[in-house]
Write an enzyme that holds these catalytic residues in place. Structure first.
Site, PDB file in Angstrom:
ATOM      1  N   ASP A 154       0.776  -1.200   0.027  1.00 37.46           N
ATOM      2  CA  ASP A 154       0.039  -0.111   0.103  1.00 37.46           C
ATOM      3  C   ASP A 154       0.742   1.110  -0.048  1.00 37.46           C
ATOM      4  O   ASP A 154       2.114   1.119   0.578  1.00 37.46           O
ATOM      5  CB  ASP A 154      -0.806   0.019   1.137  1.00 37.46           C
ATOM      6  N   ASN A 184     -11.403  -2.718  -4.849  1.00 32.83           N
ATOM      7  CA  ASN A 184     -10.578  -1.812  -5.639  1.00 32.83           C
ATOM      8  C   ASN A 184     -11.326  -1.643  -6.947  1.00 32.83           C
ATOM      9  O   ASN A 184     -10.939  -0.633  -7.646  1.00 32.83           O
ATOM     10  CB  ASN A 184      -8.877  -2.199  -5.791  1.00 32.83           C
TER      11      ASN A 184
HETATM   12  C1  IPE Z   1      -5.522  -2.743   0.058  1.00 34.95           C
HETATM   13  O1  IPE Z   1      -5.261  -1.478  -0.215  1.00 34.95           O
HETATM   14  C2  IPE Z   1      -5.616  -3.450  -1.078  1.00 34.95           C
HETATM   15  C3  IPE Z   1      -4.452  -3.737  -1.708  1.00 34.95           C
HETATM   16  C4  IPE Z   1      -3.253  -3.529  -1.465  1.00 34.95           C
HETATM   17  C5  IPE Z   1      -4.595  -4.336  -3.243  1.00 34.95           C
HETATM   18  P1  IPE Z   1      -6.274  -0.213  -0.373  1.00 34.95           P
HETATM   19  O2  IPE Z   1      -5.669   1.016  -0.513  1.00 34.95           O
HETATM   20  O3  IPE Z   1      -7.334  -0.352  -1.423  1.00 34.95           O
HETATM   21  O4  IPE Z   1      -6.988  -0.447   1.097  1.00 34.95           O
HETATM   22  P2  IPE Z   1      -7.999   0.741   1.770  1.00 34.95           P
HETATM   23  O5  IPE Z   1      -8.725   1.201   1.101  1.00 34.95           O
HETATM   24  O6  IPE Z   1      -6.868   1.900   2.488  1.00 34.95           O
HETATM   25  O7  IPE Z   1      -8.362  -0.243   3.240  1.00 34.95           O
HETATM   26  C1  IPE Z   2      -1.601   0.039  -3.230  1.00 36.80           C
HETATM   27  O1  IPE Z   2      -1.499   1.529  -3.176  1.00 36.80           O
HETATM   28  C2  IPE Z   2      -2.021  -0.426  -4.685  1.00 36.80           C
HETATM   29  C3  IPE Z   2      -3.235  -0.685  -4.844  1.00 36.80           C
HETATM   30  C4  IPE Z   2      -4.184  -0.731  -3.980  1.00 36.80           C
HETATM   31  C5  IPE Z   2      -3.525  -1.818  -5.872  1.00 36.80           C
HETATM   32  P1  IPE Z   2      -2.819   2.748  -3.277  1.00 36.80           P
HETATM   33  O2  IPE Z   2      -3.151   3.004  -4.443  1.00 36.80           O
HETATM   34  O3  IPE Z   2      -3.903   2.090  -2.419  1.00 36.80           O
HETATM   35  O4  IPE Z   2      -2.090   3.668  -2.531  1.00 36.80           O
HETATM   36  P2  IPE Z   2      -2.559   4.910  -1.662  1.00 36.80           P
HETATM   37  O5  IPE Z   2      -3.102   4.365  -0.459  1.00 36.80           O
HETATM   38  O6  IPE Z   2      -3.601   5.605  -2.252  1.00 36.80           O
HETATM   39  O7  IPE Z   2      -1.180   5.631  -1.505  1.00 36.80           O
HETATM   40 MG    MG Z   3      -4.263   2.143  -0.103  1.00 42.92          MG
END
Ligand code: IPE
Ligand code: IPE
Ligand code: MG
Length: 247
Positions: free
Chosen positions: A15, A63
């Site tokens: 993340d 997602n």
């Molecule tokens: C969790 O990250 C999912 C993945 C890393 C694929 P998110 O960024 O989607 O999670 P939330 O929305 O902060 O809970």
């Molecule tokens: C994790 O990074 C990647 C996926 C969820 C696929 P994020 O896109 O959630 O990154 P932040 O949390 O917005 O920084």
């Molecule tokens: Mg995230």
């Protein structure tokens, strides 16, 4: 760290890609691209440290609610990862499996590239890499419960015979051991529907490091953290023995 206990299964929530890009004034997909390069590094690092199973949370069922353009980019990056890593994963003897739904929601090109990777690495024995793609833990449990219910209706199983094992058999993670260590980068301290059944007794390691800033040091810090934990599984510390409690 040779004599320290190593997790048999690391589950990684990668993340922080979006925030990494935003702090640099870049569009979010640039963060995902930088993140994909670190996925390679993470797989290599775990392989070299002889971690038997690594599960990567690449795209959650939740997602899909992101803007369409971002979803398209993430699916493209997943396809590129499957294509570009194919030869190295085959050469390293890594077995790739998918946990999550490879259904029509996933673009056909991404599905095909992933399925090819899974097929071509099926005989790998040095490590298992599980890609959690279109994965939702609750959804996976619901579909396992449906399968168990169907068995019960067919008379193959009595309701009182249903136990954890019956459910496990139908989870998409059925070929994997339970997660021992969950690592989440990006500073959030939550599981976001990742392995709710399988990580029930896992140690949880959270780091502020954003995923694109991941380095081998992040893994080593997480492994050092893991080695300091005393895993009790409901028992008392005395039952486990003092030795394992030592740093
Ligand atoms: C969790 O990250 C999912 C993945 C890393 C694929 P998110 O960024 O989607 O999670 P939330 O929305 O902060 O809970
Ligand atoms: C994790 O990074 C990647 C996926 C969820 C696929 P994020 O896109 O959630 O990154 P932040 O949390 O917005 O920084
Ligand atoms: Mg995230």
């Amino acid at each position: 760290m040779n004599d320290r206990p190593l997790p048999q299964h690391i589950a990684l929530i990668l993340d922080g890609n979006g925030r990494w890009a935003q702090t640099r004034g870049l569009p979010r997909p640039k963060g995902h691209e930088a993140g994909a390069r670190k996925v390679r590094l993470a797989v290599r690092a775990c392989h070299e440290r002889k971690i038997p199973v690594l599960t990567l949370y690449a795209f959650s069922a939740a997602n899909w609610s992101r803007p369409e353009e971002e979803v398209d980019n993430l699916m493209r990056i997943c396809r590129e990862f499957a294509e570009e890593e194919h030869d190295e994963l085959v050469a390293r003897g890594v077995r790739v499996v998918v946990v999550g739904d490879m259904d029509e929601d996933v673009p056909a090109v991404t599905r095909r590239a992933t399925e090819r990777l899974v097929e071509d690495t099926a005989n790998g024995t040095s490590m298992t890499l599980a890609l959690a793609l279109n994965y939702g833990g609750r959804r996976d449990m619901v579909s396992a419960m449906r399968a168990v219910a169907a068995q019960a209706r067919a008379g193959l199983l009595l309701p009182e015979e249903i136990d954890e094992r019956s459910l496990r058999r139908f989870l998409s993670t059925s070929s994997l051991p339970d997660a021992d260590l969950v690592i989440r980068t990006g500073g959030e301290q939550r599981l976001s529907d990742f392995l709710p059944f399988e990580a029930a007794f896992a140690e949880l390691y959270f780091t502020e490091t954003l995923w694109p800033d991941f380095s081998e040091a992040t893994i080593d810090e997480a492994l050092a953290f893991y080695a300091r934990r005393q895993r009790r599984f409901g028992r008392t510390g005395e039952q486990i023995g003092r030795a394992t409690a030592q740093v």
